[in-house]
Design an enzyme around this catalytic site. Sequence first.
Site, PDB file in Angstrom:
ATOM      1  N   ASP A 308      71.574   8.021  -1.026  1.00 14.88           N
ATOM      2  CA  ASP A 308      71.427   9.033  -2.068  1.00 14.88           C
ATOM      3  C   ASP A 308      70.303   9.976  -1.620  1.00 14.88           C
ATOM      4  OD1 ASP A 308      71.719  10.556  -4.321  1.00 14.88           O
ATOM      5  OD2 ASP A 308      71.690   8.892  -5.736  1.00 14.88           O
TER       6      ASP A 308
HETATM    7  C1  BGC Z   1      72.274  11.928  -7.260  1.00 13.09           C
HETATM    8  C2  BGC Z   1      73.648  11.757  -6.648  1.00 13.09           C
HETATM    9  C3  BGC Z   1      74.152  13.080  -6.162  1.00 13.09           C
HETATM   10  C4  BGC Z   1      73.167  13.622  -5.140  1.00 13.09           C
HETATM   11  C5  BGC Z   1      73.597  14.937  -4.512  1.00 13.09           C
HETATM   12  C6  BGC Z   1      71.334  12.630  -6.305  1.00 13.09           C
HETATM   13  O1  BGC Z   1      70.117  12.919  -6.888  1.00 13.09           O
HETATM   14  O2  BGC Z   1      71.757  10.665  -7.636  1.00 13.09           O
HETATM   15  O3  BGC Z   1      74.526  11.207  -7.591  1.00 13.09           O
HETATM   16  O4  BGC Z   1      75.425  12.958  -5.622  1.00 13.09           O
HETATM   17  O5  BGC Z   1      71.917  13.806  -5.782  1.00 13.09           O
HETATM   18  O6  BGC Z   1      73.526  15.971  -5.391  1.00 13.09           O
END
Ligand code: BGC
Length: 768
Positions: A308
């Site tokens: 993530d």
């Molecule tokens: C979130 C993810 C997301 C990613 C990209 C993160 O902060 O937890 O779910 O896909 O950002 O935007």
Amino acid sequence: MEVEQRVCNMKIIEITILLNIFLISNYGGLQISAQNTWKSFSGDKIIEHKVDSVLKLMTLDEKVGQMTQFSCNWDVTGPVMKDSYELYLKKGLVGSILNAYTVDGVHKLQEMALKNSRLKIPVLFGYDVIHGYRTIFPIPLAESCSWNLELMKESASIASKEATADGIHWTFAPMVDISRDPRWGRVMEGAGEDTYLGSLIAKARIQGFQGGSDWNSLSNPNTLLACCKHFAAYGAVEGGRDYNSAELSLNTLLEYYLPPYEAAKDAGVATFMAAFNEIGGVPCTSSKWLMTDFLRNQWDFKGFVVSDYSGINELVYHGVAKDEKTAGDLSANAGIDMDMSGSVYCKYLKNSIEEGNVSIEKINNSVRRILEMKFLLGLFNDPYRSLNDKSQKEKTMTPEFLEVARKTAQQSVVLLKNSNNFFPISKDKSITVALIGPLVKDINNQIGAWSARGNTDKCISLYDGLIKKYKNTQVKLLYAEGCNLTGNDKSGFDKAMEIGSKADIILVAMGEPSNYSGESTSRSNIQIPGVQTDLLKELKKLNKPIGLVLSNGRPLDITWEDDNLDAILEGWYLGTMSGYALADIISGDCNPSGRLTMSFPRTVGQIPVYYNHKSTGRPLPAGKSTARYSSCYTDISNTPLYNFGYGLSYTTFAISNLKLDKIIMTNGDKIKVQMDVVNNGNYDGETVVQLYICDLVGSVTRPVKELKGFEKVVLKVGEKKQVNFEISESLLAFYGLDLKKKAEAGDFVLWVGFNSADDNNKAEFTLK
Ligand code: BGC
């Protein structure tokens, strides 16, 4: 001319690759696959050879580059890369870019990589396409309340069509995290609290995004790679606080939280995303147990895993890595193939490999997985994919897409309360309706959080929907905003009272602002914010029937509203067609059929409250809401305000003639469950017949009931249909004391009904 030049460049790459396949095939290059544990996603030998042939040409820097994803910024001209990132891109050291879209923007960045880099490996563009891209569908939690898997698949497929037309290859959806805590703002992005339903929804959404469940469909330029997130148990964060630790037992993890991820894998999801949280002292991003032992070895997942956003860097804050370099080592060794926006791999991984902290074999496998997806998407043939297809662009917000969005929105609405038939407000009535509340004319919140390139200006407000619906009828509409969604300003109350006093009935549109749910929006108080409930209390003094249309991204504490209002319609955030869909329901042109997929607590103190809880050693005696020395609260019932599977209709349904073809199950045979369902009310309608089962005695404790089947049934007034379910041994399997998943012999109870608390139709059977 430019396009031709690009096509020509790509032909050269393709020829280089083919040449390498030949060389590799004849001079031992294939040993790369023979000597390692890489198993390709597609199982296609030609693609495997192509992947290996590219890998063979790559330097270590280029390999690490494939494992690197950078996020881009935006200026007036579109997506732009930081200068330093641009340099990486030109050197062929970026595998993927996050948050870049638009035809020109993506084209420009792809071209930058292809023109300047040595190997001209196309870049993978990823973006959060969560519930639509241009045509915005209901937020995923709302959509799950439709219990309509086909519709969910269709909405994901439309999102793919629109997103790919804008240059996206990869979405970070579906989020399949089970959650029992509405304080967690991200519940809006999931499918609620149930493992069985959540697993089916995961599959439907993946098939929608990827165009099917086999890798062949990915070559269609209208499909996106899906990403199953957040692995694992992100929905179990303590206290519903985002980014917090998940504290849960192995039994709970295996039984309730992991199955939707496994279902996603079985549905052929191309990628996984590691969760931010830790489980049992190990952050998921550095968990070899999760990423390799489970995902790769046990489940045989062959796609790639992305961290993530800065999840690798965060291992330092978790306190399992002394610095970012160590964090990178831990993640790479755990099985994280790509670093999302953290710049850890690109800064340190090469050194780590040279120092022997991470094996080159691991890196090769990660790169192979990433390259394979690029091959499957057809990027090596056409790195611009659908961008050159002008007709694609026109396939955005088409009447057909909008119609699906309207239908999905209609089916997502849940009627929670309807005293004295407040709803529907029929077009035939001669009546004056006061429309009051900050969400009546709102278009800014209705598309909800994570709404990609959804344009609020294209969103239909409740007001516009109702004006259109009641045009040329006897229904007269008055309007006052009353108050804001948040803040203390009560200056609009007088006008609202004046309008209310002139009307026969009051219809209020209130709720949460859309930025109260989504990422980083945990709340300890989940009542309707600001002075909205104060306004309701004032309006109540008018002694007129009041109906509430709610918009929110999580189950709320609406105990006061339930006690004091005549009707409540849960409208969530329904997306672009919000106002039309709500007007369809309010007028009775469409009968509500949504059923909750997450329980509404009576108060936050009751959280977590969910239907498939354990019995405990001291369950409440039947019929009691509290009893000393039983597992209960002294001041409130154990039951939620509205339970899982619950939702009303303008008509009524009944089940009769429940029959099992046998009550003893042996030798792996199946029990057929049959019943009649009738619409015995006054409107045509649709309901969800639900099958719940309880395993009375197990080697470990079992939930009081679990959803094991459902069917949506459309019935005209007076119509009766037979509904059938089948119970197999695998449906009864669970992780017993030996941690093996299997059914245990014994007695079972089943219920068929219209929600998780409906126990009117019950039967028993035994597994020998
Ligand atoms: C979130 C993810 C997301 C990613 C990209 C993160 O902060 O937890 O779910 O896909 O950002 O935007």
